[in-house]
Design an enzyme around this catalytic site. Structure first.
Site, PDB file in Angstrom:
ATOM      1  N   GLU A 172       0.849  -1.334  -0.063  1.00 51.99           N
ATOM      2  CA  GLU A 172       0.128  -0.089   0.033  1.00 51.99           C
ATOM      3  C   GLU A 172       0.827   1.207   0.123  1.00 51.99           C
ATOM      4  O   GLU A 172       0.543   2.511   0.409  1.00 51.99           O
ATOM      5  CB  GLU A 172      -1.003  -0.098   1.322  1.00 51.99           C
ATOM      6  CG  GLU A 172      -1.918  -1.123   1.458  1.00 51.99           C
ATOM      7  CD  GLU A 172      -2.695  -1.218   0.055  1.00 51.99           C
ATOM      8  OE1 GLU A 172      -2.948  -0.540  -0.709  1.00 51.99           O
ATOM      9  OE2 GLU A 172      -3.791  -2.335   0.256  1.00 51.99           O
TER      10      GLU A 172
ATOM     11  N   HIS B 138      -2.881   1.979   8.263  1.00 52.92           N
ATOM     12  CA  HIS B 138      -3.774   1.138   7.810  1.00 52.92           C
ATOM     13  C   HIS B 138      -4.131  -0.103   8.966  1.00 52.92           C
ATOM     14  O   HIS B 138      -3.067  -0.689   9.061  1.00 52.92           O
ATOM     15  CB  HIS B 138      -3.643   0.856   6.183  1.00 52.92           C
ATOM     16  CG  HIS B 138      -4.321  -0.185   5.823  1.00 52.92           C
ATOM     17  ND1 HIS B 138      -5.838  -0.235   5.768  1.00 52.92           N
ATOM     18  CD2 HIS B 138      -4.289  -1.545   5.221  1.00 52.92           C
ATOM     19  CE1 HIS B 138      -6.341  -1.337   4.956  1.00 52.92           C
ATOM     20  NE2 HIS B 138      -5.532  -2.228   4.890  1.00 52.92           N
TER      21      HIS B 138
ATOM     22  N   HIS C 137      -7.119  -3.613   9.549  1.00 52.10           N
ATOM     23  CA  HIS C 137      -8.407  -4.180   9.472  1.00 52.10           C
ATOM     24  C   HIS C 137      -9.279  -4.225  10.492  1.00 52.10           C
ATOM     25  O   HIS C 137      -9.734  -5.381  11.030  1.00 52.10           O
ATOM     26  CB  HIS C 137      -8.226  -5.605   8.726  1.00 52.10           C
ATOM     27  CG  HIS C 137      -7.262  -5.711   7.702  1.00 52.10           C
ATOM     28  ND1 HIS C 137      -6.768  -6.773   7.218  1.00 52.10           N
ATOM     29  CD2 HIS C 137      -6.891  -4.590   6.877  1.00 52.10           C
ATOM     30  CE1 HIS C 137      -5.990  -6.290   5.908  1.00 52.10           C
ATOM     31  NE2 HIS C 137      -6.260  -5.275   5.588  1.00 52.10           N
TER      32      HIS C 137
ATOM     33  N   GLU D  73     -17.195  10.850  23.097  1.00 55.00           N
ATOM     34  CA  GLU D  73     -15.837  11.337  22.729  1.00 55.00           C
ATOM     35  C   GLU D  73     -15.693  11.389  21.181  1.00 55.00           C
ATOM     36  O   GLU D  73     -14.887  12.269  21.139  1.00 55.00           O
ATOM     37  CB  GLU D  73     -14.683  10.417  23.306  1.00 55.00           C
ATOM     38  CG  GLU D  73     -14.658  10.305  24.710  1.00 55.00           C
ATOM     39  CD  GLU D  73     -13.815  11.432  25.353  1.00 55.00           C
ATOM     40  OE1 GLU D  73     -12.599  11.527  25.140  1.00 55.00           O
ATOM     41  OE2 GLU D  73     -14.406  12.235  26.012  1.00 55.00           O
TER      42      GLU D  73
ATOM     43  N   HIS E 280     -12.839  -3.706   3.651  1.00 50.46           N
ATOM     44  CA  HIS E 280     -11.670  -4.053   3.584  1.00 50.46           C
ATOM     45  C   HIS E 280     -10.903  -3.483   5.007  1.00 50.46           C
ATOM     46  O   HIS E 280     -10.330  -4.409   5.979  1.00 50.46           O
ATOM     47  CB  HIS E 280     -10.859  -3.334   2.524  1.00 50.46           C
ATOM     48  CG  HIS E 280      -9.402  -3.709   2.527  1.00 50.46           C
ATOM     49  ND1 HIS E 280      -8.600  -3.677   1.297  1.00 50.46           N
ATOM     50  CD2 HIS E 280      -8.400  -3.610   3.525  1.00 50.46           C
ATOM     51  CE1 HIS E 280      -7.404  -3.846   1.647  1.00 50.46           C
ATOM     52  NE2 HIS E 280      -7.095  -3.969   3.029  1.00 50.46           N
TER      53      HIS E 280
HETATM   54  O1  2HA Z   1      -0.578  -5.309   3.440  1.00 47.27           O
HETATM   55  O2  2HA Z   1      -3.574  -4.800   4.427  1.00 47.27           O
HETATM   56  O3  2HA Z   1      -4.437  -3.673   2.221  1.00 47.27           O
HETATM   57  C1  2HA Z   1      -1.873  -6.101   3.674  1.00 47.27           C
HETATM   58  C2  2HA Z   1      -3.146  -5.139   3.407  1.00 47.27           C
HETATM   59  C3  2HA Z   1      -3.235  -4.626   2.301  1.00 47.27           C
HETATM   60 ZN    ZN Z   2      -5.393  -4.035   4.185  1.00 46.65          ZN
END
Ligand code: 2HA
Ligand code: ZN
Length: 273
Positions: A117, A140, A142, A170, A211
């Protein structure tokens, strides 16, 4: 002489944060990635910045970041493993003078490369630096309940923001600008990077439906805390729905009072006076 990079605060923060994201269940397998902008002066305490291990071309233009240094998680690497083996799972890179390549100065041992990414990370850094000179971190992950909400909740940014603000008092104080949402797109591409960075103009949280989430901030703690707060609200939303739905909530008037009391400006269009 150089100090041991394994003792560098920026490296310790990467190790601690990846471990926390793993512990919370938000970065299974190779999920998630972090990039952290570091000063040349800081890097120079630990590395000979004239020594480049590898130069790698990039498919997009990052001229605005030329000469800037980042510590970044590795492509295909597991957050679970970072703390035990930072030099394989992390790397320090510098964006080349041409803005079309990066130079690996340390890490990614065994032939690794930065996160898949990287386009989104670098495009987000460029965007956030334009609106906030103190910007440093792109993260980033999940986050489980936030992903869940992208199936059950409308993907309208205003509605999504309002729901999160209502779930924990909050939230409005932590992200008064609300959240951005892009359409589902193939990850790892320049196109998803461009779409995410476009939203990062006025928000620090961008949802990737089905995602995960991207967060931006001035410190590792602040960025982690931002995602953590949104994810907590999504978890409460999940429980509220499971318990049969809202019977009462924080009213718009109350949210406006909250904003006034904390000196934040809520994103226009979410609350009715
Ligand atoms: O690196 O999360 O979006 C793995 C991920 C890709
Ligand atoms: Zn990801």
């Amino acid at each position: 002489m150089y100090q041991d990079i394994l003792t560098a605060p920026f490296l310790r923060e990467m190790c601690e944060t990846t471990a926390n994201l793993y512990r919370l269940g938000w970065d299974e397998r190779n999920g998630g990635n972090i990039s952290y902008l570091i000063d040349e002066e800081e890097v120079s305490k630990y590395l000979d910045i004239t020594h480049v291990e590898r130069t790698v071309p990039m498919s997009f233009d990052a001229a605005e970041l030329a000469g800037k240094y980042f510590i970044v998680t590795g492509s295909g690497k597991y957050f679970k493993n970072v703390i035990a083996n930072p030099s394989v799972n992390l790397g320090v890179l510098r964006i080349g003078k041409d803005g079309r390549s990066y130079e690996i100065l340390w890490g990614f041992e065994g032939g690794g490369v930065p996160t898949s990414e990287l386009p989104t990370h670098l495009m987000n850094h460029m965007q956030r630096l334009k609106v906030d000179a103190n910007h440093r971190v792109i993260m980033h992950c999940h986050a489980t309940h936030l992903i869940g909400m992208t199936f059950t909740h409308h993907l309208d940014e205003i509605e999504f923001t309002k729901t999160l603000w209502e779930m924990c008092t909050e939230c409005l104080v932590v992200f008064p600008e609300g959240v951005g949402i892009i359409p589902w797109m193939v990850p790892g591409t320049d196109a998803i990077g461009e779409a995410t960075a476009e939203r990062m103009k006025d928000v620090r949280i961008v949802m990737w439906p089905h995602h995960g989430v991207f967060g931006a901030g001035t410190t590792m703690d602040e960025t982690f805390g931002l995602i953590e707060t949104a994810e907590k609200a999504a978890q409460v939303y999940t429980i509220v729905c499971a318990q049969g739905g809202k019977k009462q909530t924080i009213s718009d008037r109350q949210l406006l009072d909250l904003a006034e009391s904390f000196g934040v400006t809520p994103r226009p269009g979410v609350l009715q006076a």
